[in-house]
Design a protein around this motif. Structure first.
Motif, short mmCIF file in Angstrom:
data_model
loop_
_atom_site.label_atom_id
_atom_site.label_comp_id
_atom_site.label_asym_id
_atom_site.label_seq_id
_atom_site.Cartn_x
_atom_site.Cartn_y
_atom_site.Cartn_z
N ASP A 19 0.85 -1.18 0.00
CA ASP A 19 0.00 0.00 0.00
C ASP A 19 0.89 1.24 0.00
OD1 ASP A 19 -2.16 1.66 0.14
OD2 ASP A 19 -2.64 1.26 2.22
N SER A 66 0.05 -0.15 -4.55
CA SER A 66 -1.41 -0.14 -4.50
C SER A 66 -1.90 1.08 -3.74
CB SER A 66 -1.91 -1.41 -3.82
OG SER A 66 -3.27 -1.32 -3.52
N SER A 86 -5.09 -0.52 -8.38
CA SER A 86 -5.88 0.39 -7.56
C SER A 86 -6.82 -0.36 -6.64
CB SER A 86 -6.70 1.33 -8.47
OG SER A 86 -5.86 2.11 -9.28
N LYS A 87 -7.12 0.27 -5.52
CA LYS A 87 -8.14 -0.25 -4.61
C LYS A 87 -9.49 0.29 -5.05
CE LYS A 87 -5.29 -0.50 -0.42
NZ LYS A 87 -5.17 0.00 0.96
N TYR A 132 -9.57 -3.91 -4.55
CA TYR A 132 -8.94 -4.94 -5.35
C TYR A 132 -9.96 -5.75 -6.16
CZ TYR A 132 -4.81 -4.03 -2.52
OH TYR A 132 -3.75 -3.42 -1.91
N LEU A 185 -5.98 -8.47 -10.44
CA LEU A 185 -4.81 -8.80 -9.62
C LEU A 185 -4.16 -10.08 -10.11
CD1 LEU A 185 -3.01 -8.18 -7.22
CD2 LEU A 185 -4.67 -9.34 -5.74
#
Length: 232
Positions: free
Chosen positions: A160, A188, A210-211, A213, A218
């Motif tokens: 992150d 991320s 990007s969040k 997820y 992914l």
């Protein structure tokens, strides 16, 4: 649907919008707090991260929309979202169905929210990967070094960008590169406007996601990186 004209007080372009309102009858939000609720890390909860509403605000803005909030203490709160409406007809085509790409290897996942670590752990395990998690950069670096020393290095690190009260992705990747110049790391974030998210390769990352997820995206990204097909 509603139309927004020049006389509107909304800070969005003129045009047609979809209006969505969500209301509760809870404790309400004070006027002082309501001015800060979209700020990153602002929270009134003991276990909250303060990133939920700020991420929501960012996502809606990136779609040329608007989010508004009205609240009265003791009566409740109403959130209203405006998203641009489209008059175009949907193309008559079959949707492509895709499956999650399974893989193998060892992955280190870093995020300060326990619920996200647990969710992504399940996603990655389902894909076939061995997973270890870290709550911040300091812990991630220790796990990475320990794994290398034991002869079982991580194949990919997912981190992150922003860690509340700790070392985030931008600093952690620099430390990991010092340890292992060939480290493969994915950055991320819920903030797609950050420079690192748009130019991740310049900061040492080989991929970006990007969040929130998406398990399909992914799995595709991990498959490409595992197979050495370059950055995403």
């Amino acid at each position: 649907n509603i139309s927004v004209g020049k006389e509107s007080k909304l800070t969005i372009r003129e045009g047609d919008y979809i209006k969505i309102s969500v209301q509760d009858h809870g404790e309400g939000i004070s006027e002082k707090q309501i001015q800060k609720i979209f700020d990153p890390y602002f929270t009134t909860k003991k276990t909250g991260s303060g990133l939920g509403l700020s991420s929501t605000y960012s996502i809606i803005k990136n779609h040329n929309g608007h989010i508004d909030v009205e609240s009265e203490v003791g009566k409740g709160t109403t959130f209203t979202v405006y998203l641009p409406a489209s008059r175009e007809n949907l193309p008559d085509r079959q949707l492509k169905t895709s499956e999650t790409i399974k893989g193998s290897g060892k992955i280190l996942f870093m995020d300060d929210e326990k619920s996200i670590r647990e969710t992504v752990f399940k996603m990655l395990t389902y894909m076939g990967y061995d997973v270890e998690s870290a709550k911040d950069g300091v812990e991630a670096i220790k796990l990475y070094e320990k794994s290398r020393d034991n002869g079982k290095p991580f194949d990919v690190v997912i981190m992150d960008l922003t860690i509340r009260g700790g070392m985030g992705g931008s600093e952690t990747i620099q430390k990991l590169i010092e340890i292992d110049p060939d480290v493969k790391a994915i950055v991320s974030s819920g903030y797609s406007t950050d420079e690192i998210m748009s130019n991740h390769d310049k900061f040492g990352f080989c991929g970006v996601i990007s969040k929130p997820y998406d398990i399909q995206k992914l799995s595709e990204l991990l498959s490409k990186i595992m197979n050495g097909k370059g950055t995403e």
